[in-house]
Design a protein around this motif. Structure first.
Motif, PDB file in Angstrom:
ATOM      1  N   LEU A  44    -116.486 -40.503  79.667  1.00  0.00           N
ATOM      2  CA  LEU A  44    -117.719 -40.912  80.135  1.00  0.00           C
ATOM      3  C   LEU A  44    -117.736 -41.900  81.206  1.00  0.00           C
ATOM      4  O   LEU A  44    -118.825 -41.990  82.057  1.00  0.00           O
ATOM      5  CB  LEU A  44    -118.581 -41.678  78.626  1.00  0.00           C
ATOM      6  N   VAL A  45    -116.724 -42.868  81.192  1.00  0.00           N
ATOM      7  CA  VAL A  45    -116.626 -43.663  82.390  1.00  0.00           C
ATOM      8  C   VAL A  45    -116.219 -42.992  83.575  1.00  0.00           C
ATOM      9  O   VAL A  45    -116.912 -43.462  84.716  1.00  0.00           O
ATOM     10  CB  VAL A  45    -115.373 -44.738  81.984  1.00  0.00           C
ATOM     11  N   GLY A  46    -115.352 -42.105  83.573  1.00  0.00           N
ATOM     12  CA  GLY A  46    -115.074 -41.421  84.755  1.00  0.00           C
ATOM     13  C   GLY A  46    -116.415 -40.670  85.388  1.00  0.00           C
ATOM     14  O   GLY A  46    -116.499 -40.474  86.606  1.00  0.00           O
ATOM     15  N   GLY A  47    -117.066 -40.069  84.512  1.00  0.00           N
ATOM     16  CA  GLY A  47    -118.295 -39.338  84.883  1.00  0.00           C
ATOM     17  C   GLY A  47    -119.167 -39.977  85.682  1.00  0.00           C
ATOM     18  O   GLY A  47    -119.955 -40.046  86.486  1.00  0.00           O
ATOM     19  N   ALA A  48    -119.483 -41.448  85.018  1.00  0.00           N
ATOM     20  CA  ALA A  48    -120.382 -42.189  85.611  1.00  0.00           C
ATOM     21  C   ALA A  48    -119.935 -42.848  86.867  1.00  0.00           C
ATOM     22  O   ALA A  48    -120.895 -42.772  87.645  1.00  0.00           O
ATOM     23  CB  ALA A  48    -120.442 -43.652  84.613  1.00  0.00           C
ATOM     24  N   LEU A  49    -118.625 -43.160  86.970  1.00  0.00           N
ATOM     25  CA  LEU A  49    -118.238 -43.174  88.650  1.00  0.00           C
ATOM     26  C   LEU A  49    -118.593 -42.335  89.501  1.00  0.00           C
ATOM     27  O   LEU A  49    -118.899 -42.791  90.428  1.00  0.00           O
ATOM     28  CB  LEU A  49    -116.840 -43.467  88.488  1.00  0.00           C
ATOM     29  N   ALA A  50    -118.176 -41.209  88.882  1.00  0.00           N
ATOM     30  CA  ALA A  50    -118.443 -39.909  89.958  1.00  0.00           C
ATOM     31  C   ALA A  50    -119.786 -39.865  90.024  1.00  0.00           C
ATOM     32  O   ALA A  50    -120.038 -39.187  91.293  1.00  0.00           O
ATOM     33  CB  ALA A  50    -117.836 -38.646  89.369  1.00  0.00           C
ATOM     34  N   ALA A  51    -120.710 -40.168  89.396  1.00  0.00           N
ATOM     35  CA  ALA A  51    -122.113 -39.751  89.599  1.00  0.00           C
ATOM     36  C   ALA A  51    -122.838 -40.983  90.339  1.00  0.00           C
ATOM     37  O   ALA A  51    -123.624 -40.982  91.260  1.00  0.00           O
ATOM     38  CB  ALA A  51    -123.148 -39.723  88.442  1.00  0.00           C
ATOM     39  N   GLY A  52    -122.118 -42.313  90.130  1.00  0.00           N
ATOM     40  CA  GLY A  52    -122.817 -43.300  90.693  1.00  0.00           C
ATOM     41  C   GLY A  52    -122.115 -43.775  92.088  1.00  0.00           C
ATOM     42  O   GLY A  52    -123.238 -43.995  93.039  1.00  0.00           O
ATOM     43  N   SER A  89    -124.165 -32.502 101.239  1.00  0.00           N
ATOM     44  CA  SER A  89    -124.467 -31.480 100.216  1.00  0.00           C
ATOM     45  C   SER A  89    -123.590 -31.751  99.208  1.00  0.00           C
ATOM     46  O   SER A  89    -123.797 -31.668  98.083  1.00  0.00           O
ATOM     47  CB  SER A  89    -124.506 -30.199 100.921  1.00  0.00           C
ATOM     48  N   GLY A  90    -122.172 -31.783  99.475  1.00  0.00           N
ATOM     49  CA  GLY A  90    -121.104 -32.140  98.606  1.00  0.00           C
ATOM     50  C   GLY A  90    -121.331 -33.302  97.766  1.00  0.00           C
ATOM     51  O   GLY A  90    -121.194 -33.308  96.596  1.00  0.00           O
ATOM     52  N   MET A  91    -121.666 -34.364  98.293  1.00  0.00           N
ATOM     53  CA  MET A  91    -121.945 -35.473  97.668  1.00  0.00           C
ATOM     54  C   MET A  91    -122.931 -35.670  96.646  1.00  0.00           C
ATOM     55  O   MET A  91    -122.843 -36.140  95.467  1.00  0.00           O
ATOM     56  CB  MET A  91    -122.201 -36.822  98.703  1.00  0.00           C
ATOM     57  N   THR A  92    -124.199 -34.811  97.130  1.00  0.00           N
ATOM     58  CA  THR A  92    -125.184 -34.670  96.244  1.00  0.00           C
ATOM     59  C   THR A  92    -124.865 -33.576  94.916  1.00  0.00           C
ATOM     60  O   THR A  92    -125.392 -34.042  94.120  1.00  0.00           O
ATOM     61  CB  THR A  92    -126.639 -34.020  97.008  1.00  0.00           C
ATOM     62  N   LEU A  93    -124.323 -32.679  95.261  1.00  0.00           N
ATOM     63  CA  LEU A  93    -123.799 -32.089  94.088  1.00  0.00           C
ATOM     64  C   LEU A  93    -122.839 -32.613  93.115  1.00  0.00           C
ATOM     65  O   LEU A  93    -123.085 -32.358  92.129  1.00  0.00           O
ATOM     66  CB  LEU A  93    -123.123 -30.555  94.823  1.00  0.00           C
ATOM     67  N   LEU A  94    -121.872 -33.392  93.919  1.00  0.00           N
ATOM     68  CA  LEU A  94    -120.967 -34.258  92.753  1.00  0.00           C
ATOM     69  C   LEU A  94    -121.971 -35.232  91.975  1.00  0.00           C
ATOM     70  O   LEU A  94    -121.522 -35.406  90.937  1.00  0.00           O
ATOM     71  CB  LEU A  94    -120.036 -35.132  93.748  1.00  0.00           C
ATOM     72  N   ILE A  95    -122.901 -35.913  92.553  1.00  0.00           N
ATOM     73  CA  ILE A  95    -123.707 -36.691  91.760  1.00  0.00           C
ATOM     74  C   ILE A  95    -124.372 -35.862  90.720  1.00  0.00           C
ATOM     75  O   ILE A  95    -124.419 -36.376  89.480  1.00  0.00           O
ATOM     76  CB  ILE A  95    -124.962 -37.234  92.770  1.00  0.00           C
ATOM     77  N   ILE A  96    -125.060 -34.793  91.098  1.00  0.00           N
ATOM     78  CA  ILE A  96    -125.567 -33.908  90.035  1.00  0.00           C
ATOM     79  C   ILE A  96    -124.727 -33.343  89.102  1.00  0.00           C
ATOM     80  O   ILE A  96    -125.008 -33.538  87.726  1.00  0.00           O
ATOM     81  CB  ILE A  96    -126.278 -32.667  90.543  1.00  0.00           C
TER      82      ILE A  96
END
Length: 273
Positions: A44-52, A89-96
């Motif tokens: 969860l922490v890693g996912g939040a970092l990768a999205a934020g 586009s990559g950053m946007t896809l990484l966020i999503i």
């Protein structure tokens, strides 16, 4: 040397932006690995970092490098010859994908969908790490950046960024601190090789290499990377949460300093009239 002009567009703010991307890029990879290991909190922490963090990167990119009123053109006027729209586009896809992965993990979904999103987000994260190197390696006019080693440096910075984050999240996990130590030593080695090769290159490239060798950012970044690397390897025998966190902090400082040195030392060679 009067016709050599140092880059003054891609400065410290862009180094910060790319450092955020480095942390995010491999945080999602390690988040998915944590999920496979049943470490839900870590995932969860890693996912939040990768999205934020990519959101912060896009904000910096929008405010500093692009004109806010024209930034939408990066998406609407896709230019295949530039790496910037691919990166955006990559950053946007990484966020999503990271956000979806985090939500699925939070909902305790362990099916095919979660694994598929996790793999997709991880691949996008690796691309984003590479993109920060490809973007400048293909930037016209600055020979110091035109090297196949630059994308490798960027990828290694992504590994260091993700492992630094997870060395803080899991300070007693020797795998993280040891791997971070190895990654830091690889980063220092590849960076030094790049500078050495650049010294043998065209005038602008050689000049940039001399500038980077004399810069405080480079000297501090390399020194910290080597110290952090040695400390990381030592955690095989010395287990301490404080050492792991210290190595992580050194890792984050090193990638920021070395990225800034790389960007700030790039020089254009203007024609002599």
């Amino acid at each position: 040397m009067e016709n050599l002009v140092l880059n003054n567009v891609w400065d410290f703010e862009i180094a910060v932006e790319m450092t955020f991307l480095a942390i995010a890029s491999f945080s999602i990879v390690l988040a998915y690995i944590s999920f496979l290991e049943g470490r839900v909190r870590d995932a969860l922490v890693g996912g939040a970092l990768a999205a934020g963090l990519p959101i912060l990167s896009l904000i910096i990119l929008n405010l500093h490098l692009l004109k806010p009123e024209a930034s939408y053109l990066v998406f609407t006027s896709f230019q295949p010859s530039s790496w910037m729209p691919y990166g955006a586009s990559g950053m946007t896809l990484l966020i999503i994908t990271s956000a979806i992965f985090t939500v699925l993990v939070k909902l305790n979904r362990k099916g095919v969908a979660t694994h598929a999103i996790g793999v997709m987000a991880s691949l996008v994260g690796i691309f984003v790490a590479l993109y920060t190197g490809l973007l400048i390696a293909y930037e016209r006019g600055i020979p110091f950046w035109h090297s196949g080693i630059v994308p490798i440096i960027a990828l290694t910075m992504g590994v260091v960024g993700g492992l630094s984050a997870y060395s803080i999240i899991r300070p007693l996990d020797t795998r993280m601190s040891f791997s971070l130590g190895v990654a830091l030593l690889i980063l220092a080695l590849t960076y030094i090789i790049h500078v050495h090769i650049s010294l043998q290159g065209p005038l602008a490239s050689s000049y940039s290499a001399q500038v980077v060798l004399g810069s405080i950012a480079f000297q501090v970044g390399i020194l910290i990377a080597v110290i952090g690397g040695i400390l990381g390897i030592s955690t095989l025998k010395i287990k301490s949460r404080y050492i792991s966190v210290a190595i992580a902090v050194l890792g984050l400082i090193s990638i920021l300093a070395l990225r800034h040195a790389l960007l700030a030392s790039g020089a254009w060679e203007l024609p002599i009239l």
